[in-house]
Scaffold this motif. Sequence first.
Motif, PDB file in Angstrom:
ATOM      1  N   VAL A 135      82.989 -10.772 -50.722  1.00 49.35           N
ATOM      2  CA  VAL A 135      82.330 -10.221 -49.253  1.00 49.35           C
ATOM      3  C   VAL A 135      81.200 -11.013 -48.895  1.00 49.35           C
ATOM      4  O   VAL A 135      81.209 -11.456 -47.795  1.00 49.35           O
ATOM      5  CB  VAL A 135      81.995  -8.744 -49.336  1.00 49.35           C
ATOM      6  N   TYR A 136      80.294 -11.379 -50.141  1.00 53.02           N
ATOM      7  CA  TYR A 136      79.149 -11.987 -49.449  1.00 53.02           C
ATOM      8  C   TYR A 136      79.383 -13.519 -49.485  1.00 53.02           C
ATOM      9  O   TYR A 136      78.423 -13.987 -48.568  1.00 53.02           O
ATOM     10  CB  TYR A 136      78.100 -11.664 -50.581  1.00 53.02           C
ATOM     11  N   HIS A 137      80.403 -13.909 -49.754  1.00 53.25           N
ATOM     12  CA  HIS A 137      80.771 -15.235 -49.723  1.00 53.25           C
ATOM     13  C   HIS A 137      81.114 -15.481 -48.020  1.00 53.25           C
ATOM     14  O   HIS A 137      80.748 -16.574 -47.638  1.00 53.25           O
ATOM     15  CB  HIS A 137      81.899 -15.448 -50.595  1.00 53.25           C
ATOM     16  N   ARG A 138      81.872 -14.442 -47.675  1.00 52.08           N
ATOM     17  CA  ARG A 138      82.141 -14.710 -46.208  1.00 52.08           C
ATOM     18  C   ARG A 138      81.266 -14.160 -45.379  1.00 52.08           C
ATOM     19  O   ARG A 138      80.867 -14.286 -44.136  1.00 52.08           O
ATOM     20  CB  ARG A 138      83.407 -13.762 -45.827  1.00 52.08           C
ATOM     21  N   PHE A 139      80.334 -13.051 -45.466  1.00 48.75           N
ATOM     22  CA  PHE A 139      79.277 -12.520 -44.969  1.00 48.75           C
ATOM     23  C   PHE A 139      78.032 -12.484 -45.634  1.00 48.75           C
ATOM     24  O   PHE A 139      77.842 -11.418 -46.720  1.00 48.75           O
ATOM     25  CB  PHE A 139      79.666 -11.032 -44.553  1.00 48.75           C
ATOM     26  N   PRO A 140      77.136 -13.145 -45.428  1.00 50.26           N
ATOM     27  CA  PRO A 140      75.650 -13.211 -46.233  1.00 50.26           C
ATOM     28  C   PRO A 140      74.873 -11.821 -46.210  1.00 50.26           C
ATOM     29  O   PRO A 140      74.309 -11.648 -47.005  1.00 50.26           O
ATOM     30  CB  PRO A 140      75.087 -14.417 -45.595  1.00 50.26           C
ATOM     31  N   THR A 141      75.116 -11.073 -44.925  1.00 53.48           N
ATOM     32  CA  THR A 141      74.588  -9.722 -45.134  1.00 53.48           C
ATOM     33  C   THR A 141      75.334  -8.739 -44.223  1.00 53.48           C
ATOM     34  O   THR A 141      76.302  -9.120 -43.594  1.00 53.48           O
ATOM     35  CB  THR A 141      73.176 -10.069 -43.962  1.00 53.48           C
ATOM     36  N   ARG A 142      74.988  -7.507 -44.345  1.00 53.66           N
ATOM     37  CA  ARG A 142      75.600  -6.499 -43.583  1.00 53.66           C
ATOM     38  C   ARG A 142      75.625  -6.691 -42.201  1.00 53.66           C
ATOM     39  O   ARG A 142      76.582  -6.454 -41.304  1.00 53.66           O
ATOM     40  CB  ARG A 142      74.943  -5.269 -43.999  1.00 53.66           C
ATOM     41  N   ALA A 143      74.561  -7.405 -41.683  1.00 53.98           N
ATOM     42  CA  ALA A 143      74.433  -7.562 -40.249  1.00 53.98           C
ATOM     43  C   ALA A 143      75.401  -8.553 -39.904  1.00 53.98           C
ATOM     44  O   ALA A 143      76.026  -8.568 -38.608  1.00 53.98           O
ATOM     45  CB  ALA A 143      72.937  -8.189 -39.697  1.00 53.98           C
ATOM     46  N   ALA A 144      75.693  -9.560 -40.675  1.00 55.48           N
ATOM     47  CA  ALA A 144      76.925 -10.546 -40.291  1.00 55.48           C
ATOM     48  C   ALA A 144      78.263 -10.080 -40.373  1.00 55.48           C
ATOM     49  O   ALA A 144      78.859 -10.193 -39.582  1.00 55.48           O
ATOM     50  CB  ALA A 144      76.565 -11.606 -41.151  1.00 55.48           C
ATOM     51  N   LEU A 145      78.452  -8.832 -41.249  1.00 55.07           N
ATOM     52  CA  LEU A 145      79.551  -8.608 -41.260  1.00 55.07           C
ATOM     53  C   LEU A 145      79.741  -7.609 -40.195  1.00 55.07           C
ATOM     54  O   LEU A 145      80.810  -7.460 -39.685  1.00 55.07           O
ATOM     55  CB  LEU A 145      79.577  -7.555 -42.705  1.00 55.07           C
ATOM     56  N   CYS A 146      78.910  -6.936 -39.672  1.00 52.20           N
ATOM     57  CA  CYS A 146      78.913  -5.851 -38.601  1.00 52.20           C
ATOM     58  C   CYS A 146      79.125  -6.578 -37.233  1.00 52.20           C
ATOM     59  O   CYS A 146      79.686  -6.105 -36.329  1.00 52.20           O
ATOM     60  CB  CYS A 146      77.759  -5.016 -38.542  1.00 52.20           C
ATOM     61  N   GLY A 147      78.283  -7.784 -37.305  1.00 47.79           N
ATOM     62  CA  GLY A 147      78.299  -8.488 -36.086  1.00 47.79           C
ATOM     63  C   GLY A 147      79.648  -9.222 -35.906  1.00 47.79           C
ATOM     64  O   GLY A 147      80.286  -9.084 -34.869  1.00 47.79           O
ATOM     65  N   GLU A 148      80.300  -9.703 -36.819  1.00 47.13           N
ATOM     66  CA  GLU A 148      81.663 -10.340 -36.810  1.00 47.13           C
ATOM     67  C   GLU A 148      82.718  -9.347 -36.503  1.00 47.13           C
ATOM     68  O   GLU A 148      83.758  -9.431 -35.694  1.00 47.13           O
ATOM     69  CB  GLU A 148      82.097 -10.971 -38.293  1.00 47.13           C
ATOM     70  N   LEU A 149      82.448  -8.031 -36.824  1.00 46.01           N
ATOM     71  CA  LEU A 149      83.515  -6.917 -36.812  1.00 46.01           C
ATOM     72  C   LEU A 149      83.302  -6.787 -35.174  1.00 46.01           C
ATOM     73  O   LEU A 149      84.376  -6.462 -34.494  1.00 46.01           O
ATOM     74  CB  LEU A 149      83.011  -5.765 -37.563  1.00 46.01           C
ATOM     75  N   TRP A 188      71.898  -9.690 -35.832  1.00 48.97           N
ATOM     76  CA  TRP A 188      73.031 -10.419 -36.182  1.00 48.97           C
ATOM     77  C   TRP A 188      72.549 -11.889 -36.018  1.00 48.97           C
ATOM     78  O   TRP A 188      71.648 -12.192 -35.332  1.00 48.97           O
ATOM     79  CB  TRP A 188      73.883 -10.253 -34.885  1.00 48.97           C
ATOM     80  N   PRO A 189      73.154 -12.705 -36.885  1.00 50.61           N
ATOM     81  CA  PRO A 189      72.688 -14.157 -37.027  1.00 50.61           C
ATOM     82  C   PRO A 189      73.049 -14.797 -35.570  1.00 50.61           C
ATOM     83  O   PRO A 189      73.886 -14.232 -34.646  1.00 50.61           O
ATOM     84  CB  PRO A 189      73.823 -14.834 -37.985  1.00 50.61           C
ATOM     85  N   ASP A 190      72.341 -15.708 -35.340  1.00 55.20           N
ATOM     86  CA  ASP A 190      72.261 -16.229 -33.890  1.00 55.20           C
ATOM     87  C   ASP A 190      73.753 -16.860 -33.289  1.00 55.20           C
ATOM     88  O   ASP A 190      74.098 -16.626 -32.411  1.00 55.20           O
ATOM     89  CB  ASP A 190      71.485 -17.463 -33.824  1.00 55.20           C
ATOM     90  N   PRO A 191      74.473 -17.294 -34.336  1.00 55.34           N
ATOM     91  CA  PRO A 191      75.767 -17.897 -33.827  1.00 55.34           C
ATOM     92  C   PRO A 191      76.664 -16.543 -33.383  1.00 55.34           C
ATOM     93  O   PRO A 191      77.395 -16.648 -32.494  1.00 55.34           O
ATOM     94  CB  PRO A 191      76.475 -18.462 -35.160  1.00 55.34           C
ATOM     95  N   ILE A 192      76.672 -15.421 -33.975  1.00 60.27           N
ATOM     96  CA  ILE A 192      77.505 -14.377 -33.719  1.00 60.27           C
ATOM     97  C   ILE A 192      76.620 -13.757 -32.408  1.00 60.27           C
ATOM     98  O   ILE A 192      77.651 -13.382 -31.524  1.00 60.27           O
ATOM     99  CB  ILE A 192      77.314 -13.181 -34.618  1.00 60.27           C
ATOM    100  N   ALA A 193      75.562 -13.619 -32.145  1.00 56.01           N
ATOM    101  CA  ALA A 193      74.960 -13.170 -31.076  1.00 56.01           C
ATOM    102  C   ALA A 193      75.189 -14.002 -29.782  1.00 56.01           C
ATOM    103  O   ALA A 193      75.590 -13.450 -28.965  1.00 56.01           O
ATOM    104  CB  ALA A 193      73.540 -13.118 -31.049  1.00 56.01           C
ATOM    105  N   GLY A 194      75.275 -15.364 -30.182  1.00 56.34           N
ATOM    106  CA  GLY A 194      75.685 -16.243 -29.329  1.00 56.34           C
ATOM    107  C   GLY A 194      77.178 -16.277 -28.821  1.00 56.34           C
ATOM    108  O   GLY A 194      77.508 -16.220 -27.472  1.00 56.34           O
ATOM    109  N   ARG A 195      78.183 -15.896 -29.663  1.00 56.88           N
ATOM    110  CA  ARG A 195      79.549 -15.708 -29.231  1.00 56.88           C
ATOM    111  C   ARG A 195      79.699 -14.505 -28.514  1.00 56.88           C
ATOM    112  O   ARG A 195      80.314 -14.170 -27.312  1.00 56.88           O
ATOM    113  CB  ARG A 195      80.395 -15.500 -30.660  1.00 56.88           C
ATOM    114  N   ARG A 196      78.940 -13.310 -28.731  1.00 57.19           N
ATOM    115  CA  ARG A 196      78.857 -12.185 -27.791  1.00 57.19           C
ATOM    116  C   ARG A 196      78.415 -12.532 -26.319  1.00 57.19           C
ATOM    117  O   ARG A 196      79.066 -11.844 -25.286  1.00 57.19           O
ATOM    118  CB  ARG A 196      77.984 -11.114 -28.502  1.00 57.19           C
ATOM    119  N   LYS A 197      77.228 -13.173 -26.378  1.00 58.59           N
ATOM    120  CA  LYS A 197      76.881 -13.511 -25.086  1.00 58.59           C
ATOM    121  C   LYS A 197      77.915 -14.424 -24.190  1.00 58.59           C
ATOM    122  O   LYS A 197      78.018 -14.190 -22.979  1.00 58.59           O
ATOM    123  CB  LYS A 197      75.472 -14.317 -25.201  1.00 58.59           C
ATOM    124  N   ARG A 198      78.619 -15.132 -24.846  1.00 59.21           N
ATOM    125  CA  ARG A 198      79.756 -15.910 -24.381  1.00 59.21           C
ATOM    126  C   ARG A 198      80.916 -15.112 -23.625  1.00 59.21           C
ATOM    127  O   ARG A 198      81.493 -15.239 -22.577  1.00 59.21           O
ATOM    128  CB  ARG A 198      80.034 -17.402 -25.024  1.00 59.21           C
TER     129      ARG A 198
END
Length: 188
Positions: free
Chosen positions: A44-58, A118-128
């Motif tokens: 899990v940590y290999h794919r999502f470094p933090t809970r915020a990254a996991l939840c943001g991707e979800l 959320w990490p910036d790349p995930i937040a950026g995807r949401r804005k797009r």
Amino acid sequence: MPRPARYSVDTLLDVAAELLAAEGPSAVTMSAVARAAGAPSGSVYHRFPTRAALCGELWVRTEERFQEALIDALSEDRDDAQQRCVAGALRIVQWCRENSTEAQVLLAGPHELGLGDWPDPIAGRRKRLQRKLRKAMAGLPDEEGRVSAAVIDVPGAIVRRHLRARQSIPASAETIVADCARALIPPG
């Protein structure tokens, strides 16, 4: 040749969505996802470094799937704005019925899933994604927010009530949202 990943990003996100649907957003933790997937926590940590990254991707994955269906409905070859709005409203109800686990993710909302962290790349995807939806709705004449009410607010309210009660969305929901969209958006 490298061995294929045993626990893919999608597999882990599916497990996270199931946990959220069953127990709420707070149930989505790194260790809970690993345990439910039968995966080592390192996977899990290999794919999502933090809970915020996991939840943001979800959230973003769910929003992408949802918006794809909605934008398809709004973009169908119809000349009449009312028909496009009815199609969009109906698609929301249908998508939520067919994807009840992911609909629970949307019901929770991005703030419950730690939007601010959320990490910036995930937040950026949401804005797009948000820009893409605004662009799809921009072609509809929106007097006083009627399009948003017809396509987003009314269907959202109808499905929200049933999702919160953990009930299936009744067939009558389509009739209600279609009637409301027709009442809010004049033909032509």
